[in-house]
Structure formats: C-alpha cells, structure tokens
Design a protein around this motif. Structure first.
Motif, PDB file in Angstrom:
ATOM      1  N   UNK A 194      -6.426  10.490 -13.678  1.00 23.74           N
ATOM      2  CA  UNK A 194      -5.513   9.007 -13.795  1.00 23.74           C
ATOM      3  C   UNK A 194      -6.584   8.474 -13.243  1.00 23.74           C
ATOM      4  N   UNK A 195      -7.338   7.646 -14.815  1.00 25.99           N
ATOM      5  CA  UNK A 195      -8.128   6.374 -14.305  1.00 25.99           C
ATOM      6  C   UNK A 195      -7.113   5.146 -14.366  1.00 25.99           C
ATOM      7  N   UNK A 196      -7.290   4.166 -13.833  1.00 24.42           N
ATOM      8  CA  UNK A 196      -6.391   2.843 -14.218  1.00 24.42           C
ATOM      9  C   UNK A 196      -7.494   1.560 -14.072  1.00 24.42           C
ATOM     10  N   UNK A 197      -7.335   1.174 -15.235  1.00 22.64           N
ATOM     11  CA  UNK A 197      -8.356  -0.438 -15.552  1.00 22.64           C
ATOM     12  C   UNK A 197      -7.153  -1.052 -15.042  1.00 22.64           C
ATOM     13  N   UNK A 268      -1.144   5.014  -8.182  1.00 26.69           N
ATOM     14  CA  UNK A 268      -0.265   6.848  -9.314  1.00 26.69           C
ATOM     15  C   UNK A 268      -1.803   7.360  -9.383  1.00 26.69           C
ATOM     16  N   UNK A 269      -2.994   5.620  -9.656  1.00 29.89           N
ATOM     17  CA  UNK A 269      -4.180   6.674  -9.965  1.00 29.89           C
ATOM     18  C   UNK A 269      -4.711   7.485  -8.859  1.00 29.89           C
ATOM     19  N   UNK A 270      -5.996   7.736  -9.501  1.00 25.77           N
ATOM     20  CA  UNK A 270      -6.667   8.337  -8.749  1.00 25.77           C
ATOM     21  C   UNK A 270      -8.631   8.031  -8.842  1.00 25.77           C
ATOM     22  N   UNK A 271      -8.681   7.149  -9.944  1.00 28.35           N
ATOM     23  CA  UNK A 271      -9.621   6.236  -9.601  1.00 28.35           C
ATOM     24  C   UNK A 271      -9.451   4.929 -10.754  1.00 28.35           C
ATOM     25  N   UNK A 272     -10.699   4.021  -9.537  1.00 26.53           N
ATOM     26  CA  UNK A 272     -10.023   2.660  -9.875  1.00 26.53           C
ATOM     27  C   UNK A 272     -11.264   2.581 -11.204  1.00 26.53           C
ATOM     28  N   UNK A 289      -9.430  -0.609  -3.712  1.00 23.21           N
ATOM     29  CA  UNK A 289     -10.494  -0.063  -2.257  1.00 23.21           C
ATOM     30  C   UNK A 289      -8.963   0.054  -1.356  1.00 23.21           C
ATOM     31  N   UNK A 290      -8.308  -0.840  -1.017  1.00 20.04           N
ATOM     32  CA  UNK A 290      -7.586  -1.211   0.483  1.00 20.04           C
ATOM     33  C   UNK A 290      -6.243   0.122   0.381  1.00 20.04           C
ATOM     34  N   UNK A 291      -6.255   0.434  -1.126  1.00 21.85           N
ATOM     35  CA  UNK A 291      -5.351   1.905  -1.437  1.00 21.85           C
ATOM     36  C   UNK A 291      -6.271   3.218  -1.675  1.00 21.85           C
ATOM     37  N   UNK A 292      -7.580   3.005  -0.932  1.00 23.85           N
ATOM     38  CA  UNK A 292      -7.696   4.147  -0.808  1.00 23.85           C
ATOM     39  C   UNK A 292      -8.687   4.956  -1.905  1.00 23.85           C
ATOM     40  N   UNK A 293      -9.186   4.233  -3.033  1.00 19.54           N
ATOM     41  CA  UNK A 293      -9.152   4.606  -4.318  1.00 19.54           C
ATOM     42  C   UNK A 293     -10.694   4.677  -4.647  1.00 19.54           C
ATOM     43  N   UNK A 341     -15.233   9.308  -1.423  1.00 13.75           N
ATOM     44  CA  UNK A 341     -15.297   7.984  -1.772  1.00 13.75           C
ATOM     45  C   UNK A 341     -14.108   6.761  -1.782  1.00 13.75           C
ATOM     46  N   UNK A 342     -12.878   7.845  -1.961  1.00 17.13           N
ATOM     47  CA  UNK A 342     -11.848   7.220  -1.373  1.00 17.13           C
ATOM     48  C   UNK A 342     -11.681   6.564  -0.204  1.00 17.13           C
ATOM     49  N   UNK A 343     -11.539   6.981   0.564  1.00 15.40           N
ATOM     50  CA  UNK A 343     -12.097   7.010   2.307  1.00 15.40           C
ATOM     51  C   UNK A 343     -12.766   6.079   2.839  1.00 15.40           C
ATOM     52  N   UNK A 344     -13.892   6.064   2.141  1.00 12.61           N
ATOM     53  CA  UNK A 344     -14.901   5.369   2.268  1.00 12.61           C
ATOM     54  C   UNK A 344     -14.991   3.245   1.893  1.00 12.61           C
TER      55      UNK A 344
END
Length: 378
Positions: A194-197, A268-272, A289-293, A341-344
């Motif tokens: 799930x990609x989110x803009x 609910x998204x995987x990637x921002x 980034x703060x939510x680990x995305x 990458x999300x953890x970074x």
C-alpha cells in the motif's frame, strides 16, 4: 512576553505550529495566533490550548488581487496595533511579506519569519514573471525588517542569498517543522503493498507522476494499492477534482479525502511516496518516518534532506514517473529490505527531527528560552 504567530491559513497554523506555540506557553509567554479564517471557526480550538486566536481579514493565501492584498496588509496593521505583541513570528508567504513589514512600521521590538519553502512562484524559471518579481521585492522588504529568518533547507537558503533576498547573517537553519514523537510512534508495517501520498492535490507535489507510476505498477501488481490523502486547492498548480476521480472510478488510485489526523492512514500503508518538485521540509514525510515507513521522494529541495538514498528510502529524479515506478516495484519485491528502510527512517527521525529540538532552536533564537550550544546559525 506576548508573542504573535501570523499565518495565512488557520488549519496549517493549528496543525503544523501547535507544538511550537505550546513550547512558548510552557516557557511562560502569552501566545496570539492570527490567520484569515473567522474567529468563530477557530477561536475555541486555540482557546482549548490557552492560545488567543484573532482574525486578519483580507489575506487570500493563493489570491493575486492587489486590492485584496492591500486590505489584508491594513488588517494586519490593525491587529498588531490592537494586540501590541512584543515579538512576531510570521509563517507562510503572504503573512511573511505583509506581516513583517507591518510589524516594522509599528515598531514591534523583535520580528522573525519562518520559511516553509520559497514556493513555486519564486522557483519559477520565468524570470520576467510579474508575480515573481513582486514577491521578491516583498520578501526582500520583509526579511530586512526581521531579526532572523528560519530556513528549512540549504537549497532555499542559498537561493535566497544568491538572489539578494536576504543577508546570510540573518539566517537560522532548522530541521523542518520537526515531528512530535509522542504523537507519531512506530507502527508495524502491513503485509499488503500500500503506497500513500499525503499533500495538497497540486501538480508541484508530483501528483501527475504518481498517477503515471500507478499505471505501471498496477499492470504488474494489480493487488497494489495507490492512495492519495489531501485536499484540493486553489493554488495556480492545483489539479481539478474530475481529473483525480477519473482514475478513482477506474480503480487505478484511491482518493481518501482530507483529514486533520494522518496517523490512521500512515499506520495502514507500507510506503510513503512524495514525488514533489520542491518543499520546505515535508512535515508529512517526517511524520511517515516517525511511524517507521520507508520513503520514496524526489532529489529536490526540501525532499532530499531527510533521506539517505538506499538506506531509509529512495531519491528519484523530479518529473520521472518511470523511475518512481521502478522504486515502487522494488519495495514490493524486496519486503525484508523495505522493512529495514522503515526502521532506518525512525532512527533518523529520532536523531534529527524531534520537534523539541527544532523548537529549542526557534525559541532560543527569539530569546524566549535560554540558549544552548546546539543552536545552528550560518
């Protein structure tokens, strides 16, 4: 000490500057928030936070009517004269242009401006544009009136210096708007792609490239979900609703509307994804980034700063839908690396973009808090 915070749009002032105003209150100062929206719409929301809200009538955030702008300037003069603040900090283009100059005329002791970004008008390649030349004159006068001006990225800072808008010694660099790490916390990634803009529906935000990338992705991965969260706008680069809904109706993208709380959507998204042409520093990106995305964004002013390419996300060329789709596809096909990458992203956010650190610099510069050694003045 009485501090007035000027903005050309109350919702943005409320959502983006609440932490800064709260920090001012916690340091024992009175805070007055001023924006064009009527007092009956926003007075109670600010009052709940012990902030006084006043309306500055006539300011049109995206308008170009000179008579309206004169009315707005006179309204700002009237409000400043009535409220008698000791210090003023102006945020967003028109309230910076008119508010700082008005404050100087009324002999406000200390005046500051907070630049979210130079914007599409200044960054336009049309050097003979009347609107661009007028805004440059307005910024130059406003910055001259300021004690200091806060910039969020080096590209905007250098552009302002090189075009003679401001003297280098007045600039203070901050790491974007920062993000409240108590409010935005790490959340597990969903298993579906799930990609989110998140942002206003503008051409300059890269919406057209995002939709073109969605076409490429959906052909190979029809289960992928490509989402847009944000409001339609009156900006000159605004995209019409019917254009977006054309792709919603055929199932290519999902339009989620607008919201005052992005957290459920980020969770609910995987990637921002933010394919923007320029930013100050994107607050939505920092919140993601703060939510680990993990992040996919452009190698553009205000977008590139929070990203270490191939570490917490990817940088793609501005206006390149194919490269954008390529990195979206990589995220789908490399789930373990994507999660790392999300953890970074979260680590970078904690190290550099904690809103408390950003607000410390602002308050110390404004002499609203005792200075510490980490203040960054160039």
């Amino acid at each position: 000490m009485k501090v007035m915070v000027l903005s050309s749009y109350a919702p943005t002032l409320f959502l983006f500057r609440e932490d800064m105003m709260t920090a001012m209150l916690e340091n024992g100062h009175q805070v007055i928030a001023a924006a064009p929206e009527p007092e009956y719409e926003w007075e109670n929301e600010f009052k709940k936070r012990n902030i006084k809200y006043v309306s500055i009538k006539g300011i049109e955030r995206t308008g170009s009517n000179p008579f309206s702008d004169i009315k707005g300037f006179l309204s700002i003069l009237k409000v400043i004269k009535r409220e008698k603040p000791d210090k003023i900090i102006a945020y967003q283009a028109k309230t910076i242009a008119y508010g700082c100059t008005a404050a100087k005329i009324l002999n406000v002791k200390e005046i500051f401006a907070l630049m979210g970004g130079l914007g599409s008008v200044i960054r336009s390649k049309n050097g003979k544009s009347l609107a661009k030349n007028i805004l440059k004159i307005e910024y130059k006068l406003a910055f001259k009136a300021c004690n200091n001006v806060f910039f969020q990225n080096k590209d905007d800072c250098n552009e302002a210096i090189n075009t003679g808008l401001i003297k280098k010694q007045k600039i203070v660099m901050i790491n974007g708007s920062g993000v409240n790490l108590k409010k935005f916390t790490n959340k597990p990634l969903p298993k579906k792609p799930i990609f989110l803009f998140i942002g206003r529906i503008l051409k300059d935000k890269g919406i057209l490239e995002y939709i073109e990338a969605a076409k490429i992705i959906k052909k190979r991965y029809p289960e992928a979900r490509i989402q847009i969260l944000g409001s339609f706008d009156t900006n000159p680069t605004a995209i019409k609703e019917d254009y977006i809904y054309k792709y919603v109706d055929n199932g290519l993208i999902e339009y989620l509307g607008s919201t005052n709380d992005v957290r459920p959507y980020l969770e609910k998204c995987q990637v921002f994804v933010l394919p923007s042409y320029h930013e100050g520093t994107s607050k939505s990106m920092l919140e993601a980034m703060a939510t680990g995305r993990p992040i996919i964004t452009t190698d553009a002013p205000g977008c590139r700063e929070p990203i270490i390419d191939s570490v917490n996300g990817f940088l793609v060329p501005v206006g390149n839908a194919e490269k954008l789709a390529e990195k979206m596809r990589w995220m789908i096909e490399n789930q373990d690396e994507m999660a790392q990458m999300g953890r970074e992203s979260l680590k970078i956010c904690k190290d550099k973009y904690d809103v408390r650190k950003v607000n410390d610099v602002i308050l110390k510069t404004m002499n609203l808090k005792e200075a510490r050694e980490d203040q960054s003045i160039i």
